[in-house]
Design a protein around this motif. Structure first.
Motif, PDB file in Angstrom:
ATOM      1  N   GLU A 248       0.822  -1.210   0.000  1.00 23.23           N
ATOM      2  CA  GLU A 248       0.000   0.000   0.000  1.00 23.23           C
ATOM      3  C   GLU A 248       0.855   1.259   0.000  1.00 23.23           C
ATOM      4  N   GLN A 249       1.980   1.235   0.727  1.00 20.29           N
ATOM      5  CA  GLN A 249       2.872   2.389   0.768  1.00 20.29           C
ATOM      6  C   GLN A 249       3.696   2.515  -0.505  1.00 20.29           C
ATOM      7  N   ALA A 250       4.114   1.368  -1.054  1.00 19.47           N
ATOM      8  CA  ALA A 250       4.999   1.388  -2.218  1.00 19.47           C
ATOM      9  C   ALA A 250       4.260   1.632  -3.529  1.00 19.47           C
ATOM     10  N   ASP A 251       2.969   1.311  -3.583  1.00 21.33           N
ATOM     11  CA  ASP A 251       2.218   1.384  -4.837  1.00 21.33           C
ATOM     12  C   ASP A 251       2.251   2.760  -5.503  1.00 21.33           C
ATOM     13  N   PRO A 252       2.127   3.877  -4.762  1.00 18.72           N
ATOM     14  CA  PRO A 252       2.188   5.179  -5.433  1.00 18.72           C
ATOM     15  C   PRO A 252       3.505   5.412  -6.172  1.00 18.72           C
ATOM     16  N   TYR A 253       4.599   4.871  -5.652  1.00 16.96           N
ATOM     17  CA  TYR A 253       5.897   5.052  -6.309  1.00 16.96           C
ATOM     18  C   TYR A 253       6.025   4.141  -7.529  1.00 16.96           C
ATOM     19  N   GLN A 254       5.444   2.946  -7.454  1.00 19.92           N
ATOM     20  CA  GLN A 254       5.422   2.078  -8.631  1.00 19.92           C
ATOM     21  C   GLN A 254       4.640   2.749  -9.763  1.00 19.92           C
ATOM     22  N   LYS A 255       3.515   3.362  -9.416  1.00 18.40           N
ATOM     23  CA  LYS A 255       2.708   4.050 -10.425  1.00 18.40           C
ATOM     24  C   LYS A 255       3.434   5.290 -10.951  1.00 18.40           C
ATOM     25  N   ALA A 256       4.108   6.002 -10.043  1.00 17.02           N
ATOM     26  CA  ALA A 256       4.875   7.174 -10.474  1.00 17.02           C
ATOM     27  C   ALA A 256       5.973   6.760 -11.440  1.00 17.02           C
ATOM     28  N   TRP A 257       6.610   5.620 -11.167  1.00 18.54           N
ATOM     29  CA  TRP A 257       7.664   5.148 -12.061  1.00 18.54           C
ATOM     30  C   TRP A 257       7.105   4.851 -13.452  1.00 18.54           C
ATOM     31  N   SER A 258       5.952   4.254 -13.498  1.00 17.85           N
ATOM     32  CA  SER A 258       5.332   3.949 -14.794  1.00 17.85           C
ATOM     33  C   SER A 258       5.075   5.227 -15.583  1.00 17.85           C
ATOM     34  N   ARG A 259       4.616   6.265 -14.891  1.00 16.05           N
ATOM     35  CA  ARG A 259       4.368   7.551 -15.568  1.00 16.05           C
ATOM     36  C   ARG A 259       5.677   8.161 -16.060  1.00 16.05           C
ATOM     37  N   LEU A 260       6.730   8.048 -15.235  1.00 14.65           N
ATOM     38  CA  LEU A 260       8.021   8.610 -15.616  1.00 14.65           C
ATOM     39  C   LEU A 260       8.563   7.938 -16.873  1.00 14.65           C
ATOM     40  N   GLY A 261       8.457   6.610 -16.929  1.00 14.44           N
ATOM     41  CA  GLY A 261       8.976   5.880 -18.077  1.00 14.44           C
ATOM     42  C   GLY A 261       8.299   6.270 -19.375  1.00 14.44           C
ATOM     43  N   VAL A 262       7.015   6.617 -19.291  1.00 10.05           N
ATOM     44  CA  VAL A 262       6.265   7.031 -20.485  1.00 10.05           C
ATOM     45  C   VAL A 262       6.585   8.476 -20.863  1.00 10.05           C
ATOM     46  N   ALA A 263       6.677   9.349 -19.867  1.00 14.73           N
ATOM     47  CA  ALA A 263       6.857  10.778 -20.137  1.00 14.73           C
ATOM     48  C   ALA A 263       8.279  11.141 -20.544  1.00 14.73           C
ATOM     49  N   ALA A 264       9.267  10.398 -20.038  1.00 14.41           N
ATOM     50  CA  ALA A 264      10.666  10.718 -20.343  1.00 14.41           C
ATOM     51  C   ALA A 264      11.005  10.297 -21.771  1.00 14.41           C
ATOM     52  N   GLY A 265      12.052  10.912 -22.318  1.00  9.97           N
ATOM     53  CA  GLY A 265      12.507  10.554 -23.655  1.00  9.97           C
ATOM     54  C   GLY A 265      13.048   9.146 -23.704  1.00  9.97           C
ATOM     55  N   GLU A 266      12.991   8.514 -24.863  1.00 12.40           N
ATOM     56  CA  GLU A 266      13.494   7.150 -25.020  1.00 12.40           C
ATOM     57  C   GLU A 266      15.016   7.115 -24.840  1.00 12.40           C
ATOM     58  N   PRO A 267      15.561   5.968 -24.399  1.00 14.31           N
ATOM     59  CA  PRO A 267      17.017   5.870 -24.195  1.00 14.31           C
ATOM     60  C   PRO A 267      17.831   6.229 -25.437  1.00 14.31           C
ATOM     61  N   ASP A 268      17.315   5.917 -26.645  1.00 12.97           N
ATOM     62  CA  ASP A 268      18.090   6.246 -27.842  1.00 12.97           C
ATOM     63  C   ASP A 268      18.059   7.739 -28.165  1.00 12.97           C
ATOM     64  N   GLU A 269      17.262   8.499 -27.405  1.00  5.86           N
ATOM     65  CA  GLU A 269      17.234   9.956 -27.552  1.00  5.86           C
ATOM     66  C   GLU A 269      18.116  10.647 -26.512  1.00  5.86           C
ATOM     67  N   THR A 270      18.589   9.880 -25.525  1.00  6.30           N
ATOM     68  CA  THR A 270      19.309  10.455 -24.387  1.00  6.30           C
ATOM     69  C   THR A 270      20.571  11.174 -24.811  1.00  6.30           C
ATOM     70  N   ALA A 271      21.366  10.560 -25.686  1.00 10.15           N
ATOM     71  CA  ALA A 271      22.626  11.169 -26.106  1.00 10.15           C
ATOM     72  C   ALA A 271      22.384  12.537 -26.733  1.00 10.15           C
ATOM     73  N   ALA A 272      21.342  12.666 -27.568  1.00  9.83           N
ATOM     74  CA  ALA A 272      21.062  13.941 -28.221  1.00  9.83           C
ATOM     75  C   ALA A 272      20.658  14.999 -27.198  1.00  9.83           C
ATOM     76  N   VAL A 273      19.872  14.601 -26.196  1.00 10.71           N
ATOM     77  CA  VAL A 273      19.449  15.554 -25.158  1.00 10.71           C
ATOM     78  C   VAL A 273      20.657  16.041 -24.358  1.00 10.71           C
ATOM     79  N   ILE A 274      21.551  15.118 -24.031  1.00  8.79           N
ATOM     80  CA  ILE A 274      22.742  15.495 -23.256  1.00  8.79           C
ATOM     81  C   ILE A 274      23.672  16.365 -24.088  1.00  8.79           C
ATOM     82  N   GLU A 275      23.846  16.026 -25.351  1.00  8.94           N
ATOM     83  CA  GLU A 275      24.687  16.847 -26.227  1.00  8.94           C
ATOM     84  C   GLU A 275      24.124  18.259 -26.340  1.00  8.94           C
TER      85      GLU A 275
END
Length: 286
Positions: A248-275
């Protein structure tokens, strides 16, 4: 002086033993009698006040009819809690709760981490780590030792059986000039190289990410090897930390992680963002 005792891990094992016992509808007195102890000892074990002896742990797990794979995971974690680890030599500067985290990190199969302010510790360069430490600690010797601990932690990513690391880093961490331009240039280039490793995945949560993706705090989720145990959500504060294993305590963070994975750029875009961050913020700064 801290004892470098993994208290949070002992409490995790204790809570698991309590859950097993209550699921079998056994009293502490009955469990104690089975291993030749009293209910006070069982209470102390379940509260994580003491480390349970392996022989007693094996007998209790048998009494509670714990499945073999789950039994193996509990025994392995208990053994790790009793071992003398590499960080023991730094016990005078490390808090018990951080020693618990190091133990869990070393036993993890998957590490998922979200960082708002800084580059994740497992991905920091020595110079960047030193700059982070200097924001909090004034003693030169302590800074050096804490940086050394951070660098030694990173060995788990290159050793046999290394955990898979999935990091989501807020764009603010890329643009915050920790340690100055040269330090940031080296750190961001190191981040690009890290994203090329087989078992490391890095995403950047951009300022323009759609939706309320950020949970407003940094956190990590650890999944242990061969684990039948719940994932551990780790929340670090200035002088303490929380280890959440209750669903019950951990579930909000599991759900937050799922949202983060969708909202963040894909790993193959990471290098371009950092550059882009390098060009905009650090390339031409003396």
């Amino acid at each position: 002086m801290t004892t470098a005792r993994p208290q949070a891990v002992l409490e995790m094992i204790g809570r698991q033993l309590r859950d097993y016992r209550t699921a079998c509808d056994l009293t502490r007195t009955a469990a104690g009698q089975y291993i030749g102890a009293d209910d006070t000892k069982i209470s102390r074990l379940e509260l994580g006040r003491v480390r349970v002896k392996e022989e007693d742990l094996e007998r209790l797990l048998g009494l509670y009819q714990v499945p073999p794979a789950e039994r193996k995971s509990i025994l392995d974690l208990s053994r790790r809690a009793g071992d003398r680890h590499w960080w023991f030599e730094h016990r005078d500067v490390l808090a018990d709760w951080f020693c618990s985290y190091l133990l869990l990190e070393s036993a993890a199969q998957y590490i998922r981490t979200y960082e708002m302010r800084f580059i994740p510790g497992l991905l920091q360069t020595p110079a960047y780590a030193e700059a982070v430490m200097r924001q909090r600690y004034a003693d030169e010797a302590e800074v050096r030792r804490r940086v050394d601990v951070r660098m030694q932690r990173q060995r788990i990513l290159t050793e046999p059986g290394s955990p898979r690391l999935w990091a989501v880093v807020d764009e603010a961490a890329l643009r915050r000039p920790v340690g100055g331009p040269q330090v940031m240039r080296e750190q961001l280039k190191a981040l690009v190289r890290a994203n090329e490793r087989q078992y490391t995945r890095i995403q950047v949560l951009s300022f323009g990410a759609a939706g309320p993706a950020s949970p407003g705090t940094s956190f990590s989720i650890l999944r242990l090897r061969n684990a039948q145990l719940q994932d551990v959500v780790y929340l670090e504060q200035i002088e303490s930390a929380q280890f959440l294993t209750d669903a019950e305590q951990a579930d909000p963070y599991q759900k937050a992680w799922s949202r983060l994975g969708v909202a963040a750029g894909e790993p193959d875009e990471t290098a371009a963002v950092i550059e882009d961050a390098l060009r905009r913020d650090y390339l031409h700064v003396a």
